[in-house]
Write a protein that holds these residues in place. Structure first.
Motif, PDB file in Angstrom:
ATOM      1  N   THR A   1      -1.320 -43.723  92.255  1.00 46.34           N
ATOM      2  CA  THR A   1      -2.519 -43.020  91.804  1.00 46.34           C
ATOM      3  C   THR A   1      -2.927 -43.493  90.420  1.00 46.34           C
ATOM      4  OG1 THR A   1      -1.741 -41.080  93.012  1.00 46.34           O
ATOM      5  CG2 THR A   1      -3.571 -40.762  91.482  1.00 46.34           C
ATOM      6  N   SER A   2      -4.216 -43.758  90.259  1.00 49.68           N
ATOM      7  CA  SER A   2      -4.740 -44.109  88.935  1.00 49.68           C
ATOM      8  C   SER A   2      -5.474 -42.908  88.360  1.00 49.68           C
ATOM      9  CB  SER A   2      -5.676 -45.314  89.027  1.00 49.68           C
ATOM     10  OG  SER A   2      -6.780 -45.018  89.845  1.00 49.68           O
ATOM     11  N   TYR A   3      -5.392 -42.740  87.068  1.00 51.71           N
ATOM     12  CA  TYR A   3      -5.966 -41.583  86.385  1.00 51.71           C
ATOM     13  C   TYR A   3      -6.976 -42.024  85.330  1.00 51.71           C
ATOM     14  CZ  TYR A   3      -1.976 -39.107  88.440  1.00 51.71           C
ATOM     15  OH  TYR A   3      -1.065 -38.581  89.319  1.00 51.71           O
ATOM     16  N   VAL A   4      -7.811 -41.065  84.939  1.00 54.86           N
ATOM     17  CA  VAL A   4      -8.762 -41.270  83.856  1.00 54.86           C
ATOM     18  C   VAL A   4      -8.329 -40.402  82.685  1.00 54.86           C
ATOM     19  CG1 VAL A   4     -11.158 -41.035  83.107  1.00 54.86           C
ATOM     20  CG2 VAL A   4     -10.644 -41.793  85.436  1.00 54.86           C
ATOM     21  N   LEU A   5      -8.272 -40.998  81.510  1.00 56.18           N
ATOM     22  CA  LEU A   5      -7.889 -40.270  80.304  1.00 56.18           C
ATOM     23  C   LEU A   5      -9.127 -40.081  79.436  1.00 56.18           C
ATOM     24  CD1 LEU A   5      -5.146 -39.279  79.022  1.00 56.18           C
ATOM     25  CD2 LEU A   5      -5.302 -41.285  77.555  1.00 56.18           C
TER      26      LEU A   5
ATOM     27  N   ALA B   1      -4.652 -31.465  78.976  1.00 60.96           N
ATOM     28  CA  ALA B   1      -5.021 -30.627  80.128  1.00 60.96           C
ATOM     29  C   ALA B   1      -5.261 -31.555  81.309  1.00 60.96           C
ATOM     30  CB  ALA B   1      -6.267 -29.805  79.827  1.00 60.96           C
ATOM     31  N   VAL B   2      -4.912 -31.106  82.511  1.00 55.85           N
ATOM     32  CA  VAL B   2      -4.990 -31.936  83.702  1.00 55.85           C
ATOM     33  C   VAL B   2      -5.967 -31.308  84.693  1.00 55.85           C
ATOM     34  CG1 VAL B   2      -3.072 -30.773  84.855  1.00 55.85           C
ATOM     35  CG2 VAL B   2      -3.607 -33.140  85.445  1.00 55.85           C
ATOM     36  N   SER B   3      -6.642 -32.151  85.480  1.00 55.36           N
ATOM     37  CA  SER B   3      -7.577 -31.639  86.475  1.00 55.36           C
ATOM     38  C   SER B   3      -6.831 -30.906  87.579  1.00 55.36           C
ATOM     39  CB  SER B   3      -8.407 -32.779  87.060  1.00 55.36           C
ATOM     40  OG  SER B   3      -7.576 -33.722  87.690  1.00 55.36           O
ATOM     41  N   ALA B   4      -7.534 -30.001  88.255  1.00 60.08           N
ATOM     42  CA  ALA B   4      -6.895 -29.132  89.244  1.00 60.08           C
ATOM     43  C   ALA B   4      -6.258 -29.924  90.377  1.00 60.08           C
ATOM     44  CB  ALA B   4      -7.924 -28.146  89.788  1.00 60.08           C
ATOM     45  N   SER B   5      -6.923 -31.020  90.824  1.00 55.61           N
ATOM     46  CA  SER B   5      -6.384 -31.780  91.947  1.00 55.61           C
ATOM     47  C   SER B   5      -5.087 -32.493  91.607  1.00 55.61           C
ATOM     48  CB  SER B   5      -7.413 -32.804  92.427  1.00 55.61           C
ATOM     49  OG  SER B   5      -7.731 -33.706  91.392  1.00 55.61           O
ATOM     50  N   ALA B   6      -4.860 -32.763  90.309  1.00 55.55           N
ATOM     51  CA  ALA B   6      -3.629 -33.426  89.885  1.00 55.55           C
ATOM     52  C   ALA B   6      -2.596 -32.457  89.343  1.00 55.55           C
ATOM     53  CB  ALA B   6      -3.938 -34.479  88.820  1.00 55.55           C
ATOM     54  N   SER B   7      -2.953 -31.171  89.251  1.00 56.22           N
ATOM     55  CA  SER B   7      -2.041 -30.204  88.637  1.00 56.22           C
ATOM     56  C   SER B   7      -0.835 -29.889  89.519  1.00 56.22           C
ATOM     57  CB  SER B   7      -2.793 -28.905  88.321  1.00 56.22           C
ATOM     58  OG  SER B   7      -3.302 -28.305  89.508  1.00 56.22           O
ATOM     59  N   GLU B   8      -0.946 -30.142  90.846  1.00 55.83           N
ATOM     60  CA  GLU B   8       0.211 -29.911  91.711  1.00 55.83           C
ATOM     61  C   GLU B   8       1.342 -30.866  91.360  1.00 55.83           C
ATOM     62  OE1 GLU B   8      -0.929 -30.099  95.770  1.00 55.83           O
ATOM     63  OE2 GLU B   8      -2.367 -28.447  95.641  1.00 55.83           O
ATOM     64  N   GLN B   9       0.987 -32.085  90.991  1.00 56.62           N
ATOM     65  CA  GLN B   9       2.010 -33.049  90.614  1.00 56.62           C
ATOM     66  C   GLN B   9       2.411 -32.899  89.157  1.00 56.62           C
ATOM     67  OE1 GLN B   9       0.968 -37.036  91.601  1.00 56.62           O
ATOM     68  NE2 GLN B   9       2.919 -37.904  90.930  1.00 56.62           N
TER      69      GLN B   9
ATOM     70  N   GLY C   1      -2.690 -27.123  79.993  1.00 54.54           N
ATOM     71  CA  GLY C   1      -3.785 -26.422  80.666  1.00 54.54           C
ATOM     72  C   GLY C   1      -4.236 -27.160  81.908  1.00 54.54           C
ATOM     73  N   VAL C   2      -4.936 -26.447  82.759  1.00 54.30           N
ATOM     74  CA  VAL C   2      -5.502 -27.009  83.985  1.00 54.30           C
ATOM     75  C   VAL C   2      -6.994 -26.708  83.985  1.00 54.30           C
ATOM     76  CG1 VAL C   2      -5.486 -26.950  86.503  1.00 54.30           C
ATOM     77  CG2 VAL C   2      -3.340 -26.682  85.239  1.00 54.30           C
ATOM     78  N   PHE C   3      -7.799 -27.725  84.256  1.00 54.36           N
ATOM     79  CA  PHE C   3      -9.246 -27.532  84.284  1.00 54.36           C
ATOM     80  C   PHE C   3      -9.806 -28.050  85.613  1.00 54.36           C
ATOM     81  CE2 PHE C   3      -8.640 -31.809  82.669  1.00 54.36           C
ATOM     82  CZ  PHE C   3      -9.625 -32.555  83.309  1.00 54.36           C
ATOM     83  N   GLU C   4     -11.028 -27.646  85.896  1.00 53.74           N
ATOM     84  CA  GLU C   4     -11.708 -28.103  87.107  1.00 53.74           C
ATOM     85  C   GLU C   4     -12.973 -28.847  86.725  1.00 53.74           C
ATOM     86  OE1 GLU C   4     -12.580 -25.850  91.122  1.00 53.74           O
ATOM     87  OE2 GLU C   4     -14.201 -25.421  89.696  1.00 53.74           O
TER      88      GLU C   4
ATOM     89  N   PHE D   1      -7.193 -36.535  82.862  1.00 54.34           N
ATOM     90  CA  PHE D   1      -6.555 -35.788  81.785  1.00 54.34           C
ATOM     91  C   PHE D   1      -7.539 -35.682  80.630  1.00 54.34           C
ATOM     92  CE2 PHE D   1      -3.075 -37.408  84.235  1.00 54.34           C
ATOM     93  CZ  PHE D   1      -2.047 -36.483  84.110  1.00 54.34           C
ATOM     94  N   VAL D   2      -7.475 -34.591  79.919  1.00 58.41           N
ATOM     95  CA  VAL D   2      -8.208 -34.415  78.671  1.00 58.41           C
ATOM     96  C   VAL D   2      -7.182 -34.259  77.557  1.00 58.41           C
ATOM     97  CG1 VAL D   2      -9.703 -32.896  77.331  1.00 58.41           C
ATOM     98  CG2 VAL D   2     -10.281 -33.425  79.709  1.00 58.41           C
ATOM     99  N   VAL D   3      -7.292 -35.113  76.540  1.00 54.38           N
ATOM    100  CA  VAL D   3      -6.335 -35.082  75.434  1.00 54.38           C
ATOM    101  C   VAL D   3      -7.070 -34.762  74.142  1.00 54.38           C
ATOM    102  CG1 VAL D   3      -4.738 -36.676  76.543  1.00 54.38           C
ATOM    103  CG2 VAL D   3      -6.558 -37.580  75.093  1.00 54.38           C
ATOM    104  N   ALA D   4      -6.309 -34.432  73.121  1.00 55.51           N
ATOM    105  CA  ALA D   4      -6.862 -34.027  71.831  1.00 55.51           C
ATOM    106  C   ALA D   4      -7.339 -35.236  71.039  1.00 55.51           C
ATOM    107  CB  ALA D   4      -5.806 -33.259  71.034  1.00 55.51           C
ATOM    108  N   PRO D   5      -8.250 -35.027  70.080  1.00 53.26           N
ATOM    109  CA  PRO D   5      -8.701 -36.134  69.222  1.00 53.26           C
ATOM    110  C   PRO D   5      -7.527 -36.782  68.497  1.00 53.26           C
ATOM    111  CG  PRO D   5     -10.105 -34.210  68.948  1.00 53.26           C
ATOM    112  CD  PRO D   5      -8.966 -33.761  69.786  1.00 53.26           C
ATOM    113  N   GLY D   6      -7.572 -38.102  68.378  1.00 51.60           N
ATOM    114  CA  GLY D   6      -6.511 -38.842  67.709  1.00 51.60           C
ATOM    115  C   GLY D   6      -5.412 -39.326  68.629  1.00 51.60           C
ATOM    116  N   THR D   7      -5.462 -38.949  69.897  1.00 52.89           N
ATOM    117  CA  THR D   7      -4.397 -39.337  70.829  1.00 52.89           C
ATOM    118  C   THR D   7      -4.362 -40.848  71.038  1.00 52.89           C
ATOM    119  OG1 THR D   7      -4.515 -37.208  71.982  1.00 52.89           O
ATOM    120  CG2 THR D   7      -3.515 -39.058  73.167  1.00 52.89           C
ATOM    121  N   TRP D   8      -5.528 -41.455  71.225  1.00 51.87           N
ATOM    122  CA  TRP D   8      -5.559 -42.891  71.516  1.00 51.87           C
ATOM    123  C   TRP D   8      -5.037 -43.712  70.334  1.00 51.87           C
ATOM    124  CZ3 TRP D   8      -5.966 -45.079  76.070  1.00 51.87           C
ATOM    125  CH2 TRP D   8      -6.216 -46.459  76.147  1.00 51.87           C
ATOM    126  N   SER D   9      -5.448 -43.324  69.126  1.00 51.75           N
ATOM    127  CA  SER D   9      -4.981 -44.074  67.952  1.00 51.75           C
ATOM    128  C   SER D   9      -3.515 -43.801  67.662  1.00 51.75           C
ATOM    129  CB  SER D   9      -5.820 -43.710  66.722  1.00 51.75           C
ATOM    130  OG  SER D   9      -5.725 -42.317  66.445  1.00 51.75           O
TER     131      SER D   9
END
Length: 811
Positions: free
Chosen positions: A114-118, A146-154, A174-177, A187-195
């Motif tokens: 599975t490939s994901y979007v960050l 936070a992870v999307s609902a469809s991926a939250s089971e894993q 957290g889990v979001f839809e 996935f949704v991450v906080a500011p500064g995560t990539w750097s």
């Protein structure tokens, strides 16, 4: 005598007509058709998001954005360029500026399939109309996600996820839809995560994958061109960006205003069904009622009712019937559709759209159409009853001429609309017109041919003989079934054929027994090191080095692969080439994976490539996985012809299933992008858009209702005959079989005509559009149609025969 014939009051006559089962049955027919039309309109609209929702799915709460792909390399801090971009947008008038990062195609360390979007979001409120928090909290600091609902089971709350070979690790809080892509894996991450990934060498960063992109968002609908110019200038002035970053001149502004102002799309099959179905339902109801009235008026005249009063009462009763039935059908259909929206919402991959005014207008259009068709059916029935028997042959000839003329007109319109276009809506309309013309022209002949057969048991023969007693009525039903099926099948065949052509359903990108490794590292030393480690971990042999010819041809069927030798090509495709094919390759020609018109293929000029026309032939017997490749050439001949040669691909043949299963995990363990590895993956044969399934299912339901109405009507007329048969010892089950055979044969003919006509029509449309796309049948929508028609046919047979007695008066 005249006064005596006028004594019965009109109110009594109106009531008498209204109590007749034929009139009520006509009302039932119109009611059901209008109900299905309204229900289908509400459902299809519900499954289509509005333009405002479409804008929300892209913009969030902003008014405009500029997407800058590949502008944030892994391991580098992009905050300085972010500030320059903010200043540029603000100087040109943008407000509430947000810059978010996104990285696609990431693989978790223990999830290779599975490939994901960050998404790194500065303010979650800026996407509040696109996503909603289901449980937990939004990430507040680096290391949370936070992870999307469809991926939250894993990945449930509290779990840890590692990306980029361990260089990025986050904990789920957290889990979001995603309202517009509920099955997304992101996935949704906080500011500064990539750097926070830290400083990496260029080689390590290149091995991990593509850089992230930016979305520059702002509020304010003024000066989009000025803002774009300012952003381009800021990017051009930045000297620290990646070498292969996107060209600033290729950027553009996407605005909420442009998305919301776009016209509302309307499904061509839905439009056709909303117009044709009320006409068909009203016509059936009017004919049934009109035939009854034409017969009963003669009887009424003999008992003292004048023809004038009888005609007026009949007209009033049928008008009342059609008005009430269509109004109740539309109201019930809309009501059921609105009440059933929570069910649709639970199975849809995105939130529901509103029921638009356009669709409601089309639904209301069914009201006058059904009533006009019912009155038209009444007058047709009267005209039919007034015809003398000696002109029947002449009438049949006239009908044949009318039918052929209509078929020719529809086919001509279809060819006119389909010529030289690749727009799916226009092609769908063209296919529907052509397929409908074929159905109209062939259905009566097929019904007549089948009715003359003498096969099977007595019950089966009686059912076939029943077809011959009313060729016109049965032909009308078969044509109606076929056209209703064509409305959905044409769209479904277009969708499934397109998916197959893009290897979306029946084929994989790589055949079984192969691994394709496409390294995107420019440094030959680093690339060779990764290759050696990969081969050692999987115990692979030496690969075949295959290149891509950097020039496309006029066929646009995919890239041309450049191979080192004939033997290498035979090993890759698993087919031994003929002597003529070998000579063609060695003389500088190309072997294509698909059909070809003529014996040459043209590669037009592109940049420094001057263009060339080569001799070509088609390869047969290839694995479906090679559909994503246009053809093959020898490397020496490709270089001599001037083709630019792109980065190499390593093709490993003779790979075991165990080696293929471990390939992506080995890539992650070795610290490079697993997307560079391609292995065989079993496709999903049931893949099809929900909207296509819904349209096909609803149109099958309309066709099924038509079968039910027709079966019940025909069986009512046949009940005296069936009762007589029963008095001779034929049981009710056998009588039901007679009706079921008659209905089943009509349904079967209608399905066969619809499928064949749709296939031919879609093939003609692809030919008119000059597209080489193989035709694929939509298994699931076709199965829905067959089941719906079979259930309604059996239900009608059972309803018509359940109360048979040994003797019944003709009603």
């Amino acid at each position: 005598m005249k006064e005596a014939r006028s004594r019965p009051r009109l109110a009594y006559l109106n009531s008498m007509y209204w109590r007749a089962w034929q009139v009520r049955f006509g009302a039932f027919a119109i009611f059901l058709v209008c109900l299905v039309i309204a229900l289908s309109g509400v459902i299809v609209d519900s499954l289509s998001i509005s333009k405002v929702q479409s804008a929300n799915s892209i913009m969030g709460v902003s008014d405009a954005l500029i997407n800058i792909p590949g502008s944030v390399p892994i391991g580098e801090d992009g905050s300085a360029l972010d500030q320059e971009l903010r200043n540029a947008v603000a100087s040109a008038g943008g407000q509430n500026i947000e810059i978010d990062y996104y990285a696609a195609g990431l693989h978790a360390s223990d999830d290779t399939e599975t490939s994901y979007v960050l998404n790194e979001i500065q303010e979650t409120a800026s996407i509040g109309n696109r996503v909603r928090l289901v449980t937990g909290t939004w990430p507040s600091r680096v290391g949370e996600a936070a992870v999307s609902a469809s991926a939250s089971e894993q990945w449930p709350i509290g779990s840890h996820v590692s990306f980029l070979s361990g260089h990025l690790s986050v904990q789920i809080v957290g889990v979001f839809e995603n309202r517009f892509a509920r099955n997304s894996r992101e996935f949704v991450v906080a500011p500064g995560t990539w750097s926070s990934i830290g400083s990496l060498s260029k080689e390590d960063a290149a091995a991990l994958g593509d850089p992230a992109g930016r979305n520059v968002r702002w509020k304010g609908r003024k000066n989009p061109d000025s803002i774009l110019s300012a952003v381009r200038a800021a990017l051009q002035a930045n000297t620290n960006g990646p070498v292969d970053a996107v060209d600033p001149e290729s950027l553009f502004v996407e605005t909420r205003a442009a998305i919301e102002s776009a016209g509302q799309n309307l499904s061509i099959p839905l439009l056709g069904s909303m117009v044709s179905s009320p006409l068909t339902g009203g016509l059936i109801g009017g004919l049934i009622s009109g035939l009854f009235v034409s017969k009963i008026r003669e009887t009424m005249w003999t008992i003292g009712v004048s023809r004038k009063n009888s005609r007026r009462s009949a007209f009033t009763a049928i008008l009342r019937m059609s008005l009430l039935a269509s109004a109740l059908g539309i109201a019930t259909g809309v009501g059921i559709g609105l009440v059933g929206r929570p069910i649709l919402d639970s199975i849809s991959s995105r939130e529901l759209g509103p029921v638009t005014a356009l669709t409601l207008g089309l639904i209301l259009l069914a009201f006058p159409l059904a009533n006009l068709a019912a009155l038209g059916g009444l007058f047709l029935a009267r005209a039919r009853a007034s015809k003398n028997r000696h002109v029947d042959e002449e009438v049949d000839l006239d009908r044949t001429l009318y039918r052929v003329s209509l078929a020719v007109i529809l086919a001509s319109l279809g060819i006119f609309f389909g010529s030289g276009t690749s727009d799916i809506s226009t092609m769908s309309l063209s296919a529907i017109l052509i397929a409908s013309s074929l159905a109209i022209a062939t259905s009566p002949w097929l019904v007549r041919l089948v009715s003359r057969a003498s096969l099977g048991t007595l019950t089966f023969k009686l059912g076939l003989r029943r077809l011959a007693t009313n060729i016109r009525s049965n032909s009308l039903v078969v044509t109606t079934i076929a056209i209703l099926q064509i409305l959905g099948l044409s769209l479904a065949i277009f969708v499934t054929s397109s998916l197959d052509a893009q290897n979306g359903r029946e084929s994989s990108q790589v055949p079984v027994g192969q691994i394709v490794f496409t390294s995107e590292i420019d440094d030959p030393t680093s690339a060779a090191k990764l290759q050696a480690e990969f081969e050692r971990e999987l115990s692979l042999g030496s690969p075949i080095v295959v290149y891509t010819a950097g020039a496309g041809n006029t066929r646009q069927d995919g890239a041309t692969r450049v191979v080192p030798s004939v033997e290498a090509l035979e090993e890759i495709i698993g087919v031994e080439l003929s002597e003529s094919q070998v000579r063609l390759l060695e003389s500088g020609g190309t072997l294509l994976t698909g059909p070809i018109e003529g014996d040459t293929v043209t590669y037009p000029p592109d940049g420094d490539f001057p263009g060339v026309t080569l001799q070509a032939r088609s390869l047969n017997g290839l694995d479906p996985s090679f559909q994503n490749i246009d053809g093959f050439m020898l490397k020496d001949q490709a270089v001599e012809a001037g083709f630019p040669i792109l980065l190499p691909q390593l093709v490993y043949t003779g790979v075991s299933s165990d080696q293929a299963a471990k390939a992506k995990q080995v890539a992650i363990d070795l610290g490079f992008n697993p997307n560079w590895i391609q292995v065989f993956r079993m496709p999903d044969p049931w893949e099809a858009p929900l909207r296509t399934w819904a349209i096909s299912g609803l149109l099958s339901l309309i066709a099924g209702v038509t079968v039910l109405l027709w079966t019940t009507s025909e069986s009512r007329r046949l009940r005296p005959t069936l009762a007589s048969l029963r008095s001779l010892g034929i049981g009710r089950r056998s009588a039901m079989k007679v009706v079921a055979v008659s209905a089943g044969v009509c349904v079967l003919i209608g399905i066969v005509v619809a499928v064949l006509a749709s296939i031919v029509a879609v093939a003609i449309c692809y030919a008119l559009a000059r597209l080489s796309v193989p035709i694929s049948l939509p298994i699931w929508p076709m199965a829905i149609g067959v089941v719906a028609l079979a259930v309604f046919g059996l239900l009608g047979s059972w309803l018509a025969t359940r109360r048979l007695r040994y003797f019944e008066w003709i009603s």
